[in-house]
Scaffold this active site. Structure first.
Site, PDB file in Angstrom:
ATOM      1  N   ASP A   1      -5.061  -3.380  -4.024  1.00 22.91           N
ATOM      2  CA  ASP A   1      -3.922  -3.522  -3.106  1.00 22.91           C
ATOM      3  C   ASP A   1      -2.906  -4.507  -3.699  1.00 22.91           C
ATOM      4  OD1 ASP A   1      -2.418  -3.163  -0.820  1.00 22.91           O
ATOM      5  OD2 ASP A   1      -3.475  -4.702   0.310  1.00 22.91           O
TER       6      ASP A   1
ATOM      7  N   GLU B   1       2.086  -4.002  -6.611  1.00 21.19           N
ATOM      8  CA  GLU B   1       3.429  -3.522  -7.042  1.00 21.19           C
ATOM      9  C   GLU B   1       4.029  -4.391  -8.145  1.00 21.19           C
ATOM     10  OE1 GLU B   1       2.452  -3.968  -3.887  1.00 21.19           O
ATOM     11  OE2 GLU B   1       2.013  -1.848  -3.625  1.00 21.19           O
TER      12      GLU B   1
ATOM     13  N   ASP C   1       1.501   0.855   4.121  1.00 24.17           N
ATOM     14  CA  ASP C   1       1.409   0.420   5.518  1.00 24.17           C
ATOM     15  C   ASP C   1       2.342   1.225   6.406  1.00 24.17           C
ATOM     16  OD1 ASP C   1      -0.329  -1.336   4.454  1.00 24.17           O
ATOM     17  OD2 ASP C   1       0.983  -3.083   4.586  1.00 24.17           O
TER      18      ASP C   1
HETATM   19  C1  GLC Z   1      -1.719  -4.758   2.788  1.00 25.20           C
HETATM   20  C2  GLC Z   1      -2.388  -3.397   2.660  1.00 25.20           C
HETATM   21  C3  GLC Z   1      -3.220  -3.123   3.872  1.00 25.20           C
HETATM   22  C4  GLC Z   1      -4.232  -4.242   4.049  1.00 25.20           C
HETATM   23  C5  GLC Z   1      -3.533  -5.590   4.130  1.00 25.20           C
HETATM   24  C6  GLC Z   1      -4.518  -6.747   4.153  1.00 25.20           C
HETATM   25  O1  GLC Z   1      -0.793  -4.756   3.805  1.00 25.20           O
HETATM   26  O2  GLC Z   1      -1.447  -2.384   2.451  1.00 25.20           O
HETATM   27  O3  GLC Z   1      -3.870  -1.891   3.758  1.00 25.20           O
HETATM   28  O4  GLC Z   1      -4.976  -4.034   5.205  1.00 25.20           O
HETATM   29  O5  GLC Z   1      -2.695  -5.759   3.015  1.00 25.20           O
HETATM   30  O6  GLC Z   1      -5.288  -6.761   3.014  1.00 25.20           O
END
Ligand code: GLC
Length: 817
Positions: free
Chosen positions: A415, A418, A499
């Site tokens: 995650d 980017e 998200d």
């Molecule tokens: C980011 C991710 C999401 C995750 C959050 C906390 O927003 O896209 O999926 O739950 O971080 O880790």
């Protein structure tokens, strides 16, 4: 961008032909065209006269080149391979491409131009630097191509909005599009895919702009029929795919940038996630509830709170005092566990945090010119960011997963890659370093600026993770889920679209997003089912589960501030809907897993827009809310509250069957009933749909395989079911089971032939249920030339039903009238 006039290179002064390449010198600049394959041409133009050096991290693979024949006549050079041609006007530098029968496509409107570009001219979000770094980073190259009036432009990655991007301007720069969630008008997204296909009746061709720098396409937004291609970096480098169909373009693209990985079978089951199931007892409770409620489940995801202060590769000992035991208990229940990993490594040099120490010691983090590591502020506060452009860093990062692999973690969720550093108020802007500066050098010996490597950050993290897992668990297929990526991400990871919101609009948006990703060669995709931000509600959740059944990657996930979003959280009625959606997913798995094999072989997307299968039916090209799932199924989404029926377009030339009734639909459209739990599902005539029995998880072998046969008088049908052990690489050495089947027209109905199994893998013993859909009941049924006694006629679904033990041998089922 038109105040400062760009420079033109014309005319071309000399050219040479090498075996598979053509090289021309303009008055200023160099043009090189390579036949990288018989159906793929690469075009490079460098105003400096020097082509950029190859990069070790390039997503492009080396293919055996094809011969390029080149001739000149009247100042026009003609080039061709067997599948694609091009002409180049030596005076004005115009290049156009040609099909073997002479149709022109992707024709230049002028030669490539270039000039220095300023930061404020481009849409490089989250980059609050005063200016672009000096040198190539500032040199923008521009090219204009003519768009045929009847061409639609599809692909371009995970963007929201219409499937056809004609009349839009699209920029390619990976950003965290999280807060407060993306919407229809967004441009830059988590992933950057500067690749598209242009579809017109009779011809589809594709283009991949091979630039990891910031780039953009103006797809007729400024001038109706003009495609403007732009990239920073001082060189134009693009591949043209000859098509001539959408399927051929995806095949060509994934031949060039890598075929999609073959996911382990369990990853195609249902995944349950939440930010966060905070303790080991929470996780066990969730898993137990699935089993107690008879809802199939294969995986649970652990979000950031399992870590010790968000230090990646650690456990919070209060929440998870005995991870090995917890994971073992979940495994005993056939539930796999996926943990999130962020790239930001807490800059913690006081507590013996080995990841930060070893990374700093070996110089694995992105660093400024003076050697001082770059810091960004993310979940763990001040953090360091691995430089995934280095081979040694990718190895080191992969190795960091060993502890988690030892305790039994099955898959990894990359995650914030980017990389996301700026969009949330982790710290005050101006006080702390924000994005990675564009001018910071990355790679061995500072090979390239972040301005060039930025778009690849997430992809290289996913690659490092995938390769690490392959080393740590030899023989087992890794599984990685990534948020950010670039063209080629399919080799290493599945992706979710980031998200989203618990809004109807986002349920609708998911289809064009996922379908577009499939066209970009990345088939294993999904969105957060139910919606991430905001509180979902019963009807929306139920509709989302119904559609999510058909997402290649099926996971429900929700934000920490949102309400519970497990199947039982909305009462018994919705629980029943969610259960049957997940049960249908498990029934479809033999089909979906075969599709995963096909994707691995040729890039063929699991979920795709109608234009993929019906490119010549122009009236279907713009439809974004009906998709094909493989060649056999078509699903029509319901994405508004209260809607209980909808119009479904039925592509011409086929008999279509209603999956639920089993009956043919005799029209070119259908007003389909769609009660809650009853999303319209159509089966294309000529299909042999292979369905499994409902199982609690994929670890349980199939006890029954149903073959639903849907004859079509105009289209004979054939299908090959592909199975394997679901987790190893042995399929590469022939440990596969392939079962060819085909429908042949009978006198008044249709016959089914099943070939003997081929390949070295033997599936567990099971029953075979045959359901042959016919207009009327036959008088008798023959199995391998012998009359069968115990067949029945399903009056409601108009089908002959019979069962036999699946002995892996050849069989023939013939109805007699
Ligand atoms: C980011 C991710 C999401 C995750 C959050 C906390 O927003 O896209 O999926 O739950 O971080 O880790």
């Amino acid at each position: 961008m038109d105040e400062i006039l760009p420079e033109s290179p014309c005319p071309i002064q000399s050219w040479v032909n090498q075996a598979s390449a053509f090289v021309a010198h303009y008055a200023q600049g160099l043009l090189r065209i390579d036949a990288v394959a018989p159906d793929i041409l690469r075009v490079r133009f460098a105003p400096s006269g020097r082509l950029a050096p190859p990069r070790s991290w390039s997503p492009v693979l080396d293919l055996p080149p094809a011969g390029l024949s080149v001739t000149e006549d009247n100042l026009v050079v003609r080039m061709s391979t067997d599948s694609i041609g091009a002409t180049l006007d030596l005076q004005c530098g115009l290049l156009q491409f040609l099909t073997p029968d002479g149709q022109s496509f992707a024709a230049d409107l002028g030669p490539p131009l270039w000039r220095e570009v300023a930061l404020e001219e481009i849409n490089m979000e989250h980059m609050p630097e005063p200016e672009l770094p000096e040198g190539d980073a500032r040199i923008g190259v521009f090219l204009q191509k003519l768009m045929a009036p009847d061409e639609g432009y599809f692909g371009f990655g995970q963007r929201t909005g219409q499937l056809d991007r004609r009349h839009r301007r699209l920029t390619n720069w990976t950003i965290d599009r999280s807060s407060p969630g993306h919407s229809r008008g967004d441009d830059n997204m988590y992933q950057a895919h500067p690749v598209f296909m242009a579809v017109r009746p009779g011809l589809t061709w594709g283009l991949f702009l091979n630039s990891t720098w910031y780039s953009s396409f103006d797809v007729g937004a400024q001038d109706d029929d003009v495609l403007n291609i732009f990239t920073l970096g001082g060189e134009l480098d693009y591949f043209v795919f000859a098509g001539p169909t959408p399927a051929a373009v995806v095949e060509q693209l994934t031949r060039l940038t890598g075929r999609p990985m073959l996911p382990p079978l369990w990853t195609m089951g249902y995944h349950q996630s939440r930010w966060s199931y905070g303790t080991d007892s929470d996780v066990r409770e969730i898993a137990r509830t699935f089993r107690d409620h008879w809802i199939p489940l294969d995986a649970i995801h652990l979000d950031i709170d399992y870590m010790d202060g968000y230090r990646v590769f650690t456990w919070d000992e209060d929440r998870f005092p005995a991870p090995s035991e917890t994971i073992a208990a979940l495994h005993a229940d056939n539930v796999r566990v996926v943990t999130i990993i962020d790239p930001g490594v807490k800059k913690d040099l006081e507590t013996g945090y080995q990841v930060a120490e070893s990374g700093l010691g070996a110089g694995h983090f992105i660093a400024h010119a003076d050697g001082e590591p770059f810091s960004g502020w993310v979940w763990p506060d001040e953090s360091l960011f691995p430089d995934f452009c280095r081979d040694a860093t990718r190895l080191w990062w992969g190795d960091q997963h060993s502890g988690l692999v030892e305790v039994g973690i099955d898959g990894f969720w990359c995650d914030m890659n980017e990389p996301s550093i700026v969009d949330r108020p982790f710290r005050e802007p101006g006080v702390c370093e924000q994005p990675v500066p564009l001018s910071i050098a990355q790679g061995d010996d500072g090979e390239a600026l972040h301005a060039e490597t930025h778009n690849l950050y997430g992809q290289l993290m996913a690659q490092a993770t995938w390769e690490g897992l392959k080393r740590l668990r030899p023989g087992q297929r890794p599984w990685v889920l990534t948020r950010s990526g670039f063209v080629g991400v399919q080799r290493w990871a599945a992706s979710w679209m980031g998200d989203n919101n618990a809004w109807w609009e986002h349920l609708e948006m998911s289809l064009p997003q996922l379908a577009s990703m499939g066209l970009c060669g990345s088939p294993h995709v999904g969105v957060d089912i139910g919606g991430f931000y905001q509180n979902t509600h019963a009807e929306l959740y139920a509709r989302w589960m119904e559609l999510g059944t058909f997402y290649p990657f099926m996971r429900s996930h929700a934000h920490c501030d949102s309400r519970a979003q497990e199947p039982w959280s909305f009462g018994p009625e919705i629980e029943a809907t969610a259960r049957s959606a997940i049960e249908l997913r498990y029934r479809l798995l033999p089909y979906l897993y075969t599709l995963a094999h096909l994707a691995h072989r040729s890039g063929e997307p699991l979920l795709r827009p109608l234009l993929y299968d019906f490119p010549d039916a122009a009236h279907l090209h713009q439809i974004h809310d009906q998709v094909m799932v493989g060649p056999q199924l078509m699903v029509a989404a319901i994405y508004s509250p209260g809607v209980r029926r909808r119009l479904v377009e039925l592509p011409p030339g086929h008999t279509w069957y209603d999956f639920r009734t089993g009956l043919p639909v005799d029209s070119d459209h259908l007003v389909a009933d769609a009660p809650l739990g009853g999303i319209p599902i159509l089966v294309r005539g000529g299909s042999i749909l292979t369905l499994g029995n409902v199982r609690p998880c994929t670890a349980e072998p199939l006890s029954e395989l149903t073959l639903e046969i849907y004859p079509d008088h105009n289209n004979p049908g054939a299908w090959t079911l592909i199975e394997d052990d679901g987790e190893s690489f042995a399929y590469q050495d022939g440990m596969l089971c392939e079962r060819a089947m085909w429908i042949s027209p009978g006198s008044q109905g249709a016959e089914l032939s099943i070939a003997a199994q081929s390949g070295d893998f033997a599936p567990a013993l099971r029953r075979l249920a045959i359901r042959l859909h016919l207009a009327q009941p036959p008088a008798s049924v023959l199995l391998d030339d012998n009359a069968v006694e115990d067949w029945t006629w399903d009056e409601a679904r108009h089908a002959v039903v019979l069962g036999l033990d699946d002995d892996g041998q050849e069989h023939r089922i013939v109805p007699r009238f």
